[in-house]
Design an enzyme around this catalytic site. Structure first.
Site, PDB file in Angstrom:
ATOM      1  N   CYS A  74      22.365 -28.195 -28.362  1.00 41.65           N
ATOM      2  CA  CYS A  74      21.747 -26.877 -28.472  1.00 41.65           C
ATOM      3  C   CYS A  74      22.834 -25.800 -28.507  1.00 41.65           C
ATOM      4  O   CYS A  74      23.654 -25.723 -27.602  1.00 41.65           O
ATOM      5  CB  CYS A  74      20.826 -26.644 -27.281  1.00 41.65           C
ATOM      6  SG  CYS A  74      20.146 -24.984 -27.256  1.00 41.65           S
ATOM      7  N   CYS A  80      21.489 -20.195 -22.042  1.00 42.44           N
ATOM      8  CA  CYS A  80      20.090 -20.370 -21.645  1.00 42.44           C
ATOM      9  C   CYS A  80      20.005 -20.949 -20.239  1.00 42.44           C
ATOM     10  O   CYS A  80      20.792 -21.810 -19.861  1.00 42.44           O
ATOM     11  CB  CYS A  80      19.412 -21.298 -22.647  1.00 42.44           C
ATOM     12  SG  CYS A  80      17.718 -21.707 -22.244  1.00 42.44           S
ATOM     13  N   GLN A 285       2.590 -32.835 -14.889  1.00 44.36           N
ATOM     14  CA  GLN A 285       4.002 -33.212 -14.980  1.00 44.36           C
ATOM     15  C   GLN A 285       4.517 -32.930 -16.389  1.00 44.36           C
ATOM     16  O   GLN A 285       3.838 -33.249 -17.369  1.00 44.36           O
ATOM     17  CB  GLN A 285       4.151 -34.702 -14.668  1.00 44.36           C
ATOM     18  CG  GLN A 285       3.773 -35.060 -13.237  1.00 44.36           C
ATOM     19  CD  GLN A 285       4.913 -34.802 -12.262  1.00 44.36           C
ATOM     20  OE1 GLN A 285       6.010 -34.413 -12.643  1.00 44.36           O
ATOM     21  NE2 GLN A 285       4.645 -35.012 -10.987  1.00 44.36           N
ATOM     22  N   CYS A 411      11.517 -34.485  -4.968  1.00 46.43           N
ATOM     23  CA  CYS A 411      12.200 -33.765  -6.058  1.00 46.43           C
ATOM     24  C   CYS A 411      13.437 -33.062  -5.519  1.00 46.43           C
ATOM     25  O   CYS A 411      14.055 -32.277  -6.217  1.00 46.43           O
ATOM     26  CB  CYS A 411      11.252 -32.792  -6.741  1.00 46.43           C
ATOM     27  SG  CYS A 411      10.467 -31.650  -5.612  1.00 46.43           S
TER      28      CYS A 411
HETATM   29  N1  SAH Z   1       1.821 -35.539  -6.647  1.00 43.74           N
HETATM   30  C1  SAH Z   1       1.556 -34.543  -7.652  1.00 43.74           C
HETATM   31  C2  SAH Z   1       2.108 -33.137  -7.348  1.00 43.74           C
HETATM   32  C3  SAH Z   1       3.369 -33.026  -6.569  1.00 43.74           C
HETATM   33  S1  SAH Z   1       4.024 -31.396  -6.517  1.00 43.74           S
HETATM   34  C4  SAH Z   1       1.996 -35.044  -9.012  1.00 43.74           C
HETATM   35  O1  SAH Z   1       2.735 -36.007  -9.106  1.00 43.74           O
HETATM   36  O2  SAH Z   1       1.618 -34.457 -10.012  1.00 43.74           O
HETATM   37  C5  SAH Z   1       3.732 -30.947  -4.848  1.00 43.74           C
HETATM   38  C6  SAH Z   1       2.326 -30.457  -4.559  1.00 43.74           C
HETATM   39  O3  SAH Z   1       2.229 -30.172  -3.162  1.00 43.74           O
HETATM   40  C7  SAH Z   1       1.931 -29.179  -5.266  1.00 43.74           C
HETATM   41  O4  SAH Z   1       0.754 -29.428  -5.988  1.00 43.74           O
HETATM   42  C8  SAH Z   1       1.670 -28.177  -4.125  1.00 43.74           C
HETATM   43  O5  SAH Z   1       0.607 -27.300  -4.402  1.00 43.74           O
HETATM   44  C9  SAH Z   1       1.323 -29.079  -2.982  1.00 43.74           C
HETATM   45  N2  SAH Z   1       1.549 -28.574  -1.605  1.00 43.74           N
HETATM   46  C10 SAH Z   1       2.494 -27.732  -1.163  1.00 43.74           C
HETATM   47  N3  SAH Z   1       2.444 -27.606   0.171  1.00 43.74           N
HETATM   48  C11 SAH Z   1       1.428 -28.402   0.603  1.00 43.74           C
HETATM   49  C12 SAH Z   1       0.895 -28.723   1.898  1.00 43.74           C
HETATM   50  N4  SAH Z   1       1.395 -28.180   2.991  1.00 43.74           N
HETATM   51  N5  SAH Z   1      -0.122 -29.599   1.955  1.00 43.74           N
HETATM   52  C13 SAH Z   1      -0.639 -30.161   0.834  1.00 43.74           C
HETATM   53  N6  SAH Z   1      -0.170 -29.888  -0.401  1.00 43.74           N
HETATM   54  C14 SAH Z   1       0.855 -29.030  -0.531  1.00 43.74           C
END
Ligand code: SAH
Length: 457
Positions: A74, A80, A285, A411
């Site tokens: 890129c 960016c 995702q 993550c």
């Molecule tokens: N497991 C899912 C999303 C993971 S991202 C996947 O793979 O698509 C992390 C998620 O945790 C987000 O959706 C966020 O809204 C949620 N989250 C953040 N703090 C939280 C809490 N204290 N209790 C429950 N969920 C929470």
């Protein structure tokens, strides 16, 4: 007296890489952070900021490139904010990410001799994102610009082609640029909170090829809808055209309200054999190919045989829950955002999956409550928290429930290491650690970790 001062130009060797992908080098013992450099580069840099113990410098010229350096595909990769390490050979990016996980487990977690499995890399680390958000504005000369924000700022780098976004983005942005110019659609001005068009959001179903364009506007409506729709539906795969109303003076990209202009207000896509409905506001995702691999690893680590009660904490729209439900007796998903739970329920229904139940609330509140009130068992607990990791009270509840296995999807390796340290101080031990690259050319890395309850002594 500092070794260096602002505007000095000096030559340094890059010896390390920071958490945000910046190169780290030393000048007479003084540490400098330099974006767009990698380990092994010898570079002429200009000091931009010189603090007491460290400073920041800008790359002026590479004097001797690292053997891992490549010319980024890129042309705007240096400017960016989207990709931080595209100038590093992809196979070396993977080594860097694996090392990052190892370093965190050792330095923060205090673990040693943890066998970290080979990182699961991408077969094709380009054009993988199924969601892109292009800010729209004007440059100093007054011309319309559409592109991406430069790193850590809100100045827009004009571009039509993103090497990690879906390829269909290019004709969409081309059309949008001419539409904006031909019909004098005023781009949003962030400082003055004037103008109409803020962002162009594009989502693509990776398996289905379905395309959604959602225009984020500072107003109630957009003129020349007929021409807009005609132009967009000539692009192959177009399934949904919507407006998102965001009239607030805010950095947040999307407002709450969606107006469907054409087609359905959602697209569908698959991860593995499970189907998902995705609306402009849904979390989904961004790299479905790697996500499928990630979920399969989580499923393998969970080692389900059909009799288990499984909790999926931080479940988002229930993606992992539905994967687990294929092999478990019953899955309970917990997520704090009510809309995500609505989506999770819709997705369960869409796939005819009945052995899953979803709760809205904080994981650290729902799990102890359900466990105490209804005595719901937990054979396996899966957690997939945001970067800040798990709440300590949640870890305490998990320890008191004593599941046989914990699958931690993370993550952020730093908070993963912190939480694993806590869990392994008492009852659990690390069995497997597998990093996964979900975001090629960025510094991010996901990790799936299996903990198992130690045998009683
Ligand atoms: N497991 C899912 C999303 C993971 S991202 C996947 O793979 O698509 C992390 C998620 O945790 C987000 O959706 C966020 O809204 C949620 N989250 C953040 N703090 C939280 C809490 N204290 N209790 C429950 N969920 C929470």
């Amino acid at each position: 007296m500092n070794m260096v001062k602002k505007n000095d130009q000096i030559v340094i060797e890059i010896e390390d890489i920071g958490t945000n992908g910046e190169g780290i080098g030393k000048y007479k013992g003084y540490t400098l952070f330099v974006n767009n450099t990698i380990i092994g580069d010898k570079a002429l840099v200009k000091v931009m900021k010189a603090g007491k113990s460290y400073g920041y410098a800008r790359l002026v010229e590479i004097i001797r490139p690292s053997e891992n350096r490549v010319i980024p595909r890129c042309p705007i990769a240096d400017k960016c904010g989207g990709c931080q390490i595209m100038h590093m050979d992809y196979s070396k990016q993977l080594v860097y990410k694996e090392d990052k996980v190892r370093n965190c487990l050792e330095r923060i977690g205090g673990f040693s001799n943890i066998p970290i499995e080979t990182i699961c890399g991408m077969d094709e680390p380009y054009y993988y994102r199924n969601k892109s958000q292009y800010p729209v504005g004007r440059n100093k000369e007054g011309n319309v610009i559409i592109g991406f924000y430069a790193g850590r700022t809100h100045s827009i780098i004009d571009t039509e082609h993103c090497y990690i976004g879906a390829e269909i983005n290019t004709p969409i942005i081309k059309f949008m640029r001419s539409f904006i110019e031909d019909y004098n659609i005023e781009p949003y001005n962030e400082e003055q909170h004037t103008g109409l068009l803020r962002h162009i959001l594009i989502r693509v179903g990776y398996t289905t090829g379905e395309v959604m364009v959602c225009l984020v506007i500072n107003g109630k409506d957009i003129p020349h809808k007929k021409e807009l729709i005609e132009g967009l539906i000539s692009i192959s795969g177009m399934k949904s055209i919507c407006l998102n109303i965001n009239t607030s003076k805010t950095n947040v990209i999307l407002g709450d309200r969606i107006v469907a202009l054409w087609g359905e207000p959602y697209i569908t896509d698959y991860i593995g054999s499970i189907k998902y409905q995705i609306s402009p506001l849904s979390f989904f995702q961004v790299n479905p190919i790697q996500t499928e691999k990630l979920y399969n690893i989580a499923l393998e680590f969970a080692d389900l045989h059909g009799n288990e009660i499984v909790w999926d904490l931080y479940c988002g729209i229930g993606t992992i829950s539905l994967f687990l439900a294929q092999k478990a007796k019953q899955v309970y998903g917990v997520e704090i955002i009510p809309q995500a739970i609505e989506d999770a329920k819709t997705n369960a229904q869409l796939n005819g999956i009945e052995n899953v139940e979803f709760y809205v609330g904080a994981a650290e509140e729902i799990l102890p409550k359900k466990h105490a009130e209804e005595n719901i068992r937990a054979d396996v607990i899966v957690v997939d928290p945001p970067r800040k990791g798990c709440d300590k009270s949640l870890l305490d509840t998990i320890l008191s429930i004593e599941p046989k296995r914990i699958v931690y999807v993370s993550c952020d390796p730093a908070t993963l290491a912190r939480d694993l340290k806590y869990l392994c101080e008492s009852m659990y031990e690390i069995k497997r650690v597998k990093p996964v690259d979900q975001f090629g050319h960025s510094v991010h890395v996901e990790t799936v970790c299996l903990l198992s309850r130690k045998a009683p002594v």
